[in-house]
Design a protein around this motif. Structure first.
Motif, short mmCIF file in Angstrom:
data_model
loop_
_atom_site.label_atom_id
_atom_site.label_comp_id
_atom_site.label_asym_id
_atom_site.label_seq_id
_atom_site.Cartn_x
_atom_site.Cartn_y
_atom_site.Cartn_z
N LEU A 48 9.65 -1.74 9.13
CA LEU A 48 9.79 -0.75 8.05
C LEU A 48 8.55 -0.71 7.18
O LEU A 48 8.07 0.37 6.81
CB LEU A 48 11.02 -1.08 7.20
N MET A 93 14.97 2.19 11.84
CA MET A 93 15.18 0.75 11.97
C MET A 93 16.39 0.46 12.87
O MET A 93 16.39 -0.47 13.66
CB MET A 93 15.40 0.12 10.59
N GLU A 139 13.96 6.16 7.18
CA GLU A 139 13.47 4.83 7.49
C GLU A 139 14.60 3.98 8.09
O GLU A 139 14.39 3.23 9.03
CB GLU A 139 12.93 4.15 6.22
N GLN A 140 15.81 4.08 7.51
CA GLN A 140 16.94 3.29 8.00
C GLN A 140 17.33 3.71 9.40
O GLN A 140 17.67 2.88 10.24
CB GLN A 140 18.12 3.44 7.04
N ILE A 199 15.17 -2.13 0.96
CA ILE A 199 14.97 -3.37 1.72
C ILE A 199 15.43 -4.57 0.90
O ILE A 199 16.12 -5.47 1.40
CB ILE A 199 13.49 -3.52 2.10
N GLU A 221 19.25 -4.99 0.71
CA GLU A 221 19.83 -5.55 1.93
C GLU A 221 19.46 -7.02 2.09
O GLU A 221 20.28 -7.85 2.50
CB GLU A 221 19.34 -4.75 3.15
N HIS A 222 18.21 -7.36 1.75
CA HIS A 222 17.75 -8.75 1.87
C HIS A 222 18.56 -9.68 0.95
O HIS A 222 19.00 -10.75 1.37
CB HIS A 222 16.27 -8.81 1.52
N LYS A 257 10.55 -10.22 7.73
CA LYS A 257 11.89 -9.78 8.12
C LYS A 257 11.95 -8.27 8.35
O LYS A 257 12.66 -7.79 9.24
CB LYS A 257 12.89 -10.20 7.04
N TYR A 258 11.21 -7.52 7.53
CA TYR A 258 11.27 -6.05 7.61
C TYR A 258 9.91 -5.46 7.98
O TYR A 258 9.54 -4.40 7.50
CB TYR A 258 11.76 -5.48 6.28
N ARG A 259 9.19 -6.15 8.84
CA ARG A 259 7.82 -5.73 9.16
C ARG A 259 7.75 -4.31 9.71
O ARG A 259 6.85 -3.55 9.37
CB ARG A 259 7.18 -6.71 10.15
#
Length: 235
Positions: free
Chosen positions: A121, A233, A229-230, A85, A88-89, A117-119
């Motif tokens: 995940l 998403m 996980e990806q 994460i 990528e962020h 932003k990644y809630r």
């Protein structure tokens, strides 16, 4: 090889830290110097006890138990997912992820926006609030030697390369799939239910990065966890 235990003056603290999953790096000057000076002796002794002492050329030591675990445990999943994460962020912000994760820092004030932003995940990793992010992820990173914390600033240490290697492995798999115009998903691991974490693991190592099978490396095993996980998403 004959061992002279009188030379291993830091044996007790070194074993205690490695056994609990801590990564000894140059920041731990006394322990790191002892391991570097007596590397063969320590490796031989720990092998007799059932542990593999790994010296990463980027400047850190850690244990890999010889007994393999069937799954990557929850701590490893959370930390690897957080690294993915964060990569990528940072890239989205135009910042160099390697520069940050290889000796750079992250401020505590950046965590809320990262969580928002990644809630989705983070929810899969059972992290819903900033307090849980700090407790389950950031605190574990500092406990295991991946980062240090001072005055609300997290500074990443050389052992972070273990997770960076996983991120690179995932990206390489995705690039390869794209180059082949493949729509096949990446392999999906069987996630470990949180209540069974202790029962599944065969070692007390809180960051057991041993492979799923004899054919997989630790990087591939973690890459499988991140890939799932990806996929969810992107779905």
């Amino acid at each position: 090889m004959q061992l002279d235990l009188s030379e291993l003056t830091q044996l007790a603290p070194i074993f205690r830290e490695l056994f609990k999953g801590f990564h000894i790096s140059r920041r731990d000057a006394e322990l790191y110097a002892q391991l570097s000076n007596c590397q063969d002796q320590y490796r031989g002794l720990f092998k007799a006890l059932g542990f593999e002492l790994v010296c990463d050329t980027r400047g850190f030591y850690y244990f890999v138990p010889e007994i393999t675990a069937a799954q990557v445990n929850k701590t490893a999943q959370r930390l690897s997912l957080f690294t993915f994460i964060l990569v990528e962020h940072l890239a989205d912000q135009g910042r160099d992820p390697l520069a940050v994760l290889d000796g750079g820092s992250l401020g505590r004030e950046e965590l809320p926006s990262l969580l928002d932003k990644y809630r989705d995940l983070f929810l899969q990793a059972e992290v819903q609030t900033q307090e849980e992010l700090e407790e389950k992820v950031m605190r574990r990173m500092t406990q295991l030697g991946f980062a240090s914390e001072e005055n609300g600033v997290y500074r990443f240490l050389p052992p972070m390369h273990r997770f960076l290697d996983v991120c690179l492995a995932v990206q390489q798999d995705r690039d390869l799939a794209a180059s082949m115009h493949s729509h096949l998903p990446l392999p999906v691991p069987e996630l470990v239910p949180s209540e069974e974490d202790t029962a599944v693991a065969h070692t007390d190592d809180p960051l057991d990065l041993t492979p799923f099978s004899d054919e997989e490396t630790e990087e591939q095993a973690l890459a499988r966890a991140i890939a799932q996980e990806q996929q969810e998403m992107d779905a």
